[in-house]
Design an enzyme around this catalytic site. Sequence first.
Site, PDB file in Angstrom:
ATOM      1  N   TYR A 110      22.380   2.350 -32.371  1.00  0.00           N
ATOM      2  CA  TYR A 110      21.762   1.362 -31.447  1.00  0.00           C
ATOM      3  C   TYR A 110      22.987   0.249 -31.028  1.00  0.00           C
ATOM      4  CZ  TYR A 110      18.744  -2.366 -29.209  1.00  0.00           C
ATOM      5  OH  TYR A 110      18.178  -3.324 -28.376  1.00  0.00           O
ATOM      6  N   ASP A 141      30.612  -1.024 -34.019  1.00  0.00           N
ATOM      7  CA  ASP A 141      29.515  -2.081 -33.650  1.00  0.00           C
ATOM      8  C   ASP A 141      29.044  -2.525 -35.168  1.00  0.00           C
ATOM      9  OD1 ASP A 141      27.377  -3.358 -33.177  1.00  0.00           O
ATOM     10  OD2 ASP A 141      26.589  -2.188 -31.707  1.00  0.00           O
ATOM     11  N   LYS A 158      23.751 -11.025 -35.788  1.00  0.00           N
ATOM     12  CA  LYS A 158      23.013 -11.285 -36.842  1.00  0.00           C
ATOM     13  C   LYS A 158      23.676 -12.333 -37.981  1.00  0.00           C
ATOM     14  CE  LYS A 158      20.386  -7.239 -35.570  1.00  0.00           C
ATOM     15  NZ  LYS A 158      20.684  -5.781 -35.125  1.00  0.00           N
TER      16      LYS A 158
HETATM   17  C1  LIG Z   1      20.896  -5.512 -33.603  1.00  0.00           C
HETATM   18  C2  LIG Z   1      21.838  -4.488 -33.170  1.00  0.00           C
HETATM   19  C3  LIG Z   1      22.489  -5.083 -31.787  1.00  0.00           C
HETATM   20  C4  LIG Z   1      21.589  -5.784 -30.966  1.00  0.00           C
HETATM   21  O1  LIG Z   1      21.762  -7.096 -31.240  1.00  0.00           O
HETATM   22  P1  LIG Z   1      20.828  -8.207 -30.457  1.00  0.00           P
HETATM   23  O2  LIG Z   1      21.071  -9.550 -31.161  1.00  0.00           O
HETATM   24  O3  LIG Z   1      19.251  -7.632 -30.875  1.00  0.00           O
HETATM   25  O4  LIG Z   1      21.141  -8.012 -29.040  1.00  0.00           O
HETATM   26  C5  LIG Z   1      23.517  -4.372 -31.505  1.00  0.00           C
HETATM   27  N1  LIG Z   1      24.182  -3.202 -32.495  1.00  0.00           N
HETATM   28  C6  LIG Z   1      23.494  -3.096 -33.598  1.00  0.00           C
HETATM   29  C7  LIG Z   1      24.329  -2.088 -34.530  1.00  0.00           C
HETATM   30  C8  LIG Z   1      22.604  -3.772 -34.047  1.00  0.00           C
HETATM   31  O5  LIG Z   1      22.114  -3.571 -35.330  1.00  0.00           O
END
Ligand SMILES: *Cc1c(COP(=O)(O)O)cnc(C)c1O
Length: 429
Positions: A144, A239, A267
Site C-alpha cells: 500500500y 516506501d 508516520k
Molecule cells: C500508511 C502508509 C502510507 C500512507 O500514509 P498516509 O499518511 O496514511 O497517507 C503509504 N505507504 C505506506 C507503506 C504506509 O504504510
Amino acid sequence: MVETNSKKLFEKALNLIPGGVNSPVRACKSVNKDPLFIQRGSGPRIFDVDGNAYIDYVGSWGPLILGHADYTVISSIIDAIRRGTSFGAPCDLEIELAELMISFVPSLEMVRMVSSGTEAAMSAVRLARGYTGRDIIIKFDGCYHGHSDVLLVGAGSGVATLNIPGSPGIPADVTKNTISIPYNDIEKFNEVMAEYGDRTACVIVEPVAGNMGCVLPVPGFLEALRSKTSEYGSVLIFDEVMTGFRVHKNSAQGYFNIEPDLSCFGKVIGGGMPVGAFGGKREIMECLAPKGNVYQAGTLSGNPVAMAAGIATLKQLKEPSFYEKLSSKTKMLVSGIKNAGDETGINICASHIGGMFGIFFTDIEVHNYEDAKTSDLELFSKYYSKMLSRGIYLAPSQFEAGFVSSAHTEADINATINSALTVFKTIKN
Ligand SMILES: *Cc1c(COP(=O)(O)O)cnc(C)c1O
C-alpha cells in the site's frame, strides 16, 4: 446489550461521516465489531470513552514509536504552538527535521516535507516520472502506498481488508501504466523488467511489507530491485512510510543495506502529527519546483507544530540501544504468541523486525499477498474480539502489521502473551 458511549457516538457518527469513520480500516467491519471511541492515550495504553483501558499495539497505525502522549513530544508541540500554528513561510524547524532525517538515513541528500504518506508516495512517483521522462510504474501486490489514483492497484491495507479489487472513481486510463506483480517474486520481476524496464520510470516497494500483515523481503529480493533498476535507469523508490525509523535507526534500507534512489516517509517522523516526506539523491530531488519544474506543493507542508513533534521524536531515537531494546521486546511478544499457538495447536506464521510484527493464522510461510490470504480470517476475527475484551487492542484486520513502542514494558508483553494463550484455548475450533 448495554448501550456503551462508544456505541452512542458511533451511531451519531454514522449519520455525519460516511461509515462513521474518517479512514476505512477504523470501522472494524471485517471483524464484525463497531469501533471504540478513544478518549486519551498514555504510554502503551489507550482509554476508551467508557473508561476501559487497553494495551495498544496499533499506535495510531505506526507513528507512536514512543507510545502515547510522550512528555517531550507533547512539550515540544506546546512550545511550537505558542508561537503560532502555521506561517506558510519557511521556519527553522523544517531544516532541523530535514537534517535529523538525513543524519539517520544515508541515502537521503535532500528531503521535501508533505503532510501525509499518501502525498509522499504520490509525489515521489511524479518526480520519478518527471526525472526519467517515462510513464510505467512497477509495484507489488499487497503493498500500500497511500490512496492516490495511480498507486491504488493491487493495494494492501483497507483495500485488502475489505477485499475490494480497486476503487471506482479511478479511470482505467489513469492506471494503465501501473504494473502490480507478486511481492518477493524475483523471477517475475526480472521478466517484467526485461519487457518494460527501458520504459519504467520507477519501481516502488515497501522494503518490509506492512500492509498485508508483516511480510519480510526474501534474501535477494531487494538486491534484485536495486540491480535491475540501475541497469535500466529506473528510479528505485523505497516506501518507508511504515518502516522508516520503525525497524532500524537507518530505516529498512539501513537494516538490509540497500540504497534506494528515493524514499518516502510518514508516520514515525511526525510523532503523531500529520507529516510525510520524500527524499533521496540530490540530482533527482533538484528536479522539484522551484529548483526544477516537477510541480509539488502544500499549504501546510513543513508546518511548525508537526515539525516540532517529529524533531522531538527522532531525537529520542538516537539514544544508544533504542532499537535493540525495541526489537527484543517485539521478539519476546511474537515468540510468546507463537509458543502459545504451538501449545494449543493453532497454526501461526509470525514475523517481526524492529518494532513491527505480524501474526498470520496459517500453516504456510507467508512471502506474498496470495500466501497471506490463506490465513483463517474467522479465527482471526475471534482472536481479535477476545483479545479486545481482555484489554489488548490489536489492528482489526489480519492484513495489518502490529507495533510495539518503547513505552511497552515487559509486564505489558507478558500480560499480552498470557491473554493470547487463554484466548487460543477458547477459540480452538
Ligand atoms: C500508511 C502508509 C502510507 C500512507 O500514509 P498516509 O499518511 O496514511 O497517507 C503509504 N505507504 C505506506 C507503506 C504506509 O504504510
